[in-house]
Design a protein around this motif. Structure first.
Motif, PDB file in Angstrom:
ATOM      1  N   ASP A 167       8.100 -15.553 -45.994  1.00 15.01           N
ATOM      2  CA  ASP A 167       9.337 -14.940 -45.702  1.00 15.01           C
ATOM      3  C   ASP A 167       9.864 -15.170 -44.173  1.00 15.01           C
ATOM      4  OD1 ASP A 167       8.045 -12.482 -43.999  1.00 15.01           O
ATOM      5  OD2 ASP A 167       6.615 -13.096 -45.373  1.00 15.01           O
ATOM      6  N   TRP A 168       8.793 -15.439 -43.395  1.00 14.93           N
ATOM      7  CA  TRP A 168       9.128 -15.524 -41.912  1.00 14.93           C
ATOM      8  C   TRP A 168       9.707 -17.050 -41.981  1.00 14.93           C
ATOM      9  CZ3 TRP A 168       9.089 -13.454 -37.079  1.00 14.93           C
ATOM     10  CH2 TRP A 168       8.912 -14.392 -35.998  1.00 14.93           C
ATOM     11  N   ALA A 169       9.017 -18.139 -42.702  1.00 13.41           N
ATOM     12  CA  ALA A 169       9.382 -19.718 -42.596  1.00 13.41           C
ATOM     13  C   ALA A 169      10.656 -19.654 -43.233  1.00 13.41           C
ATOM     14  CB  ALA A 169       8.477 -20.400 -43.296  1.00 13.41           C
ATOM     15  N   THR A 225      17.232 -31.828 -54.912  1.00 15.18           N
ATOM     16  CA  THR A 225      17.617 -32.040 -53.592  1.00 15.18           C
ATOM     17  C   THR A 225      18.684 -31.107 -52.980  1.00 15.18           C
ATOM     18  OG1 THR A 225      16.829 -34.597 -54.198  1.00 15.18           O
ATOM     19  CG2 THR A 225      18.037 -33.934 -51.988  1.00 15.18           C
ATOM     20  N   ILE A 226      18.080 -30.682 -52.094  1.00 15.60           N
ATOM     21  CA  ILE A 226      19.213 -29.836 -51.264  1.00 15.60           C
ATOM     22  C   ILE A 226      20.060 -30.585 -50.578  1.00 15.60           C
ATOM     23  CG2 ILE A 226      19.662 -27.845 -49.508  1.00 15.60           C
ATOM     24  CD1 ILE A 226      16.841 -26.765 -50.707  1.00 15.60           C
ATOM     25  N   SER A 227      21.561 -30.551 -50.681  1.00 18.41           N
ATOM     26  CA  SER A 227      22.283 -31.148 -50.090  1.00 18.41           C
ATOM     27  C   SER A 227      22.824 -30.532 -48.649  1.00 18.41           C
ATOM     28  CB  SER A 227      23.628 -31.290 -50.865  1.00 18.41           C
ATOM     29  OG  SER A 227      23.340 -31.955 -51.917  1.00 18.41           O
ATOM     30  N   GLU A 228      22.696 -29.132 -48.987  1.00 22.24           N
ATOM     31  CA  GLU A 228      23.480 -28.392 -47.695  1.00 22.24           C
ATOM     32  C   GLU A 228      22.979 -26.771 -47.789  1.00 22.24           C
ATOM     33  OE1 GLU A 228      27.698 -27.656 -47.093  1.00 22.24           O
ATOM     34  OE2 GLU A 228      28.045 -28.772 -48.990  1.00 22.24           O
ATOM     35  N   LEU A 229      22.849 -26.191 -46.737  1.00 22.00           N
ATOM     36  CA  LEU A 229      22.508 -24.623 -46.774  1.00 22.00           C
ATOM     37  C   LEU A 229      24.134 -23.960 -46.771  1.00 22.00           C
ATOM     38  CD1 LEU A 229      19.551 -23.830 -44.846  1.00 22.00           C
ATOM     39  CD2 LEU A 229      19.873 -24.269 -47.178  1.00 22.00           C
ATOM     40  N   LEU A 230      24.366 -23.071 -47.449  1.00 18.61           N
ATOM     41  CA  LEU A 230      25.579 -22.219 -47.015  1.00 18.61           C
ATOM     42  C   LEU A 230      25.397 -21.065 -46.400  1.00 18.61           C
ATOM     43  CD1 LEU A 230      26.578 -22.719 -51.035  1.00 18.61           C
ATOM     44  CD2 LEU A 230      27.268 -24.212 -49.076  1.00 18.61           C
ATOM     45  N   ARG A 267      15.535 -23.407 -42.596  1.00 17.31           N
ATOM     46  CA  ARG A 267      16.956 -23.772 -42.500  1.00 17.31           C
ATOM     47  C   ARG A 267      17.169 -24.962 -41.899  1.00 17.31           C
ATOM     48  NH1 ARG A 267      19.472 -19.086 -43.809  1.00 17.31           N
ATOM     49  NH2 ARG A 267      18.283 -17.298 -43.863  1.00 17.31           N
ATOM     50  N   ASP A 268      16.146 -25.465 -41.378  1.00 18.38           N
ATOM     51  CA  ASP A 268      16.257 -26.985 -40.462  1.00 18.38           C
ATOM     52  C   ASP A 268      16.029 -27.963 -41.685  1.00 18.38           C
ATOM     53  OD1 ASP A 268      15.650 -29.322 -39.082  1.00 18.38           O
ATOM     54  OD2 ASP A 268      14.350 -28.317 -37.890  1.00 18.38           O
ATOM     55  N   LYS A 269      16.864 -28.797 -41.639  1.00 17.93           N
ATOM     56  CA  LYS A 269      17.182 -30.139 -42.605  1.00 17.93           C
ATOM     57  C   LYS A 269      15.878 -30.836 -42.748  1.00 17.93           C
ATOM     58  CE  LYS A 269      20.373 -33.349 -44.637  1.00 17.93           C
ATOM     59  NZ  LYS A 269      21.429 -34.096 -44.579  1.00 17.93           N
ATOM     60  N   ALA A 270      15.019 -30.910 -41.626  1.00 16.61           N
ATOM     61  CA  ALA A 270      13.704 -31.568 -41.710  1.00 16.61           C
ATOM     62  C   ALA A 270      12.816 -30.859 -42.337  1.00 16.61           C
ATOM     63  CB  ALA A 270      13.237 -31.881 -40.333  1.00 16.61           C
ATOM     64  N   ASN A 271      13.098 -29.620 -42.679  1.00 15.56           N
ATOM     65  CA  ASN A 271      12.196 -28.889 -43.479  1.00 15.56           C
ATOM     66  C   ASN A 271      12.232 -28.497 -45.278  1.00 15.56           C
ATOM     67  OD1 ASN A 271      10.435 -28.821 -41.240  1.00 15.56           O
ATOM     68  ND2 ASN A 271      11.204 -26.708 -40.346  1.00 15.56           N
ATOM     69  N   ARG A 320      16.095  -7.695 -47.501  1.00 14.73           N
ATOM     70  CA  ARG A 320      15.835  -9.044 -48.362  1.00 14.73           C
ATOM     71  C   ARG A 320      16.285 -10.353 -47.402  1.00 14.73           C
ATOM     72  NH1 ARG A 320      18.420 -10.713 -54.062  1.00 14.73           N
ATOM     73  NH2 ARG A 320      20.236 -11.670 -52.581  1.00 14.73           N
ATOM     74  N   VAL A 321      15.780 -11.456 -47.361  1.00 12.33           N
ATOM     75  CA  VAL A 321      15.942 -12.586 -46.946  1.00 12.33           C
ATOM     76  C   VAL A 321      16.639 -13.780 -47.766  1.00 12.33           C
ATOM     77  CG1 VAL A 321      15.179 -14.372 -45.284  1.00 12.33           C
ATOM     78  CG2 VAL A 321      14.222 -12.202 -45.216  1.00 12.33           C
ATOM     79  N   ASP A 322      17.800 -14.147 -47.542  1.00  7.76           N
ATOM     80  CA  ASP A 322      18.350 -15.119 -48.494  1.00  7.76           C
ATOM     81  C   ASP A 322      18.534 -16.439 -47.730  1.00  7.76           C
ATOM     82  OD1 ASP A 322      20.688 -12.564 -49.910  1.00  7.76           O
ATOM     83  OD2 ASP A 322      18.774 -13.230 -50.774  1.00  7.76           O
ATOM     84  N   ILE A 323      18.258 -17.342 -48.706  1.00  5.78           N
ATOM     85  CA  ILE A 323      18.821 -18.741 -48.398  1.00  5.78           C
ATOM     86  C   ILE A 323      19.626 -19.062 -49.480  1.00  5.78           C
ATOM     87  CG2 ILE A 323      18.122 -21.006 -48.707  1.00  5.78           C
ATOM     88  CD1 ILE A 323      16.212 -20.899 -46.725  1.00  5.78           C
ATOM     89  N   LYS A 324      20.856 -19.617 -49.240  1.00  6.22           N
ATOM     90  CA  LYS A 324      21.806 -20.071 -50.147  1.00  6.22           C
ATOM     91  C   LYS A 324      22.132 -21.533 -49.864  1.00  6.22           C
ATOM     92  CE  LYS A 324      25.266 -17.159 -50.542  1.00  6.22           C
ATOM     93  NZ  LYS A 324      26.516 -16.580 -50.604  1.00  6.22           N
ATOM     94  N   ALA A 325      21.879 -22.501 -51.189  1.00  5.47           N
ATOM     95  CA  ALA A 325      21.816 -23.959 -50.941  1.00  5.47           C
ATOM     96  C   ALA A 325      22.651 -24.314 -51.871  1.00  5.47           C
ATOM     97  CB  ALA A 325      20.366 -24.440 -50.768  1.00  5.47           C
TER      98      ALA A 325
END
Length: 326
Positions: free
Chosen positions: A11-13, A40-45, A19-23, A60-65
């Protein structure tokens, strides 16, 4: 776990590092294991999980890709209980779909959405730790599955609704108590216990072993991370204790008063009203005790709202009642 083999909580990461493309490979691995095909993730939104306020760590922590096929993937991590979480999942997917189609455009631009929900609380009933839902249309009389025509690149193709409608994954972390033998079990073992096998070949976890080690943090990151962990432990303890004690005290006292009043009147109607009013009074006392304890521990109104199911306006009203009683 030895300090040189301690891994950062997901949840921290997911909020500060993935969010870093390298990760990206770490997150791609989890999605690949769940969906069953290479992602394969192209980009984060843009996502609602980008807040950095004090109470945000409990929300809640969201990543949208968006993946290489143009599909949208939502990854949500929920640390504390939310009563209407299924509705929140539906709202999040619906909002995502509408955000990514422009007004006046054809509906063929609607993108498939994958909703991945990692829950650190017990949602509903069920013994499994992983639930998967998708939409199919089944003939009521024939039992056959509906397929529809779609136009892609000037070609007419057949598609099934599950290729278009959202898919949902619910990972109930607390329900996992098995020895990790499959890729998804290895992932959930990391999500719950912070374990990653040294010889793992599971997509994403090999990268996590390299990129999410606690020892690689600088002093500032380590201090913030330890504070985050302490806050979670204290908050869980406060919420759990307040709920348990407040519920027990409020219900016992309220229901006892209700029974006494109902019996004294001697009428069925009076008994019912007495019990109802007494239990309602008990529930109010329970909430007051919960709010009182949370306030004494310096808990924010937003977190109290999550714990009690009350709005901040209702909490302020209860606080006024508490002040008058004191």
């Amino acid at each position: 776990m030895p300090i040189d083999n301690k891994y950062i909580r997901f949840d921290w990461a997911v909020k500060r590092m993935l969010r870093d493309k390298a990760n990206f490979a770490v997150l791609e691995g989890l999605i690949t294991v769940l969906i069953g095909e290479k992602i394969t993730i192209s980009e984060l939104l843009e996502s609602e999980g980008n807040q950095e306020n004090a109470s945000d760590k409990f929300n809640r922590v969201d990543i949208k890709a968006i993946n290489s096929k143009g599909e949208i993937i939502i990854v949500g991590v929920q640390l504390t209980r939310q009563l209407y979480y299924l509705q929140r999942m539906l709202y999040g997917v619906s909002k995502t779909i509408t955000e990514h189609i422009q007004i006046g455009k054809l509906y063929d631009q609607v993108k498939k959405v994958y909703s991945i929900n990692i829950l650190y609380f017990d949602l509903g009933q069920g013994s499994d730790y992983l639930y998967h839902g998708k939409t199919v249309f089944k003939g009521v009389h024939t039992g056959d599955l509906l397929k529809v025509n779609t136009r892609e690149k000037d070609e007419i193709k057949m598609k099934v609704p599950e290729d278009i409608f959202p898919e949902y994954f619910i990972i109930r972390i607390n329900n996992f108590n098995d020895v990790a033998t499959t890729p998804i079990e290895e992932w959930i073992d990391y999500l719950k216990n912070g374990h990653i096998k040294e010889n793992t070949s599971t997509p994403g976890l090999k990268e996590a072993r390299q990129k999410l080690q606690y020892i690689t943090m600088n002093d500032k990151e380590r201090h913030a991370y330890e504070a985050h962990m302490d806050d979670i432990m204290v908050q869980n303890d406060v919420l759990g204790t307040a709920k348990m004690e407040g519920r027990a005290e409020g219900r016992a006292e309220g229901c006892a008063e209700g029974r006494a009043e109902g019996r004294a009147e001697g009428l069925a109607e009076g008994r019912a009203e007495g019990l109802a009013e007494g239990c309602e009074e008990g529930r109010l006392k329970e909430k007051k005790e919960t709010i009182r304890r949370l306030l004494e521990n310096g808990t924010s109104l937003s977190v109290i709202a999550i714990a009690t199911g009350l709005s901040e306006k209702e909490i302020m009203s209860v606080m006024d009642d508490i002040s008058r009683e004191e």
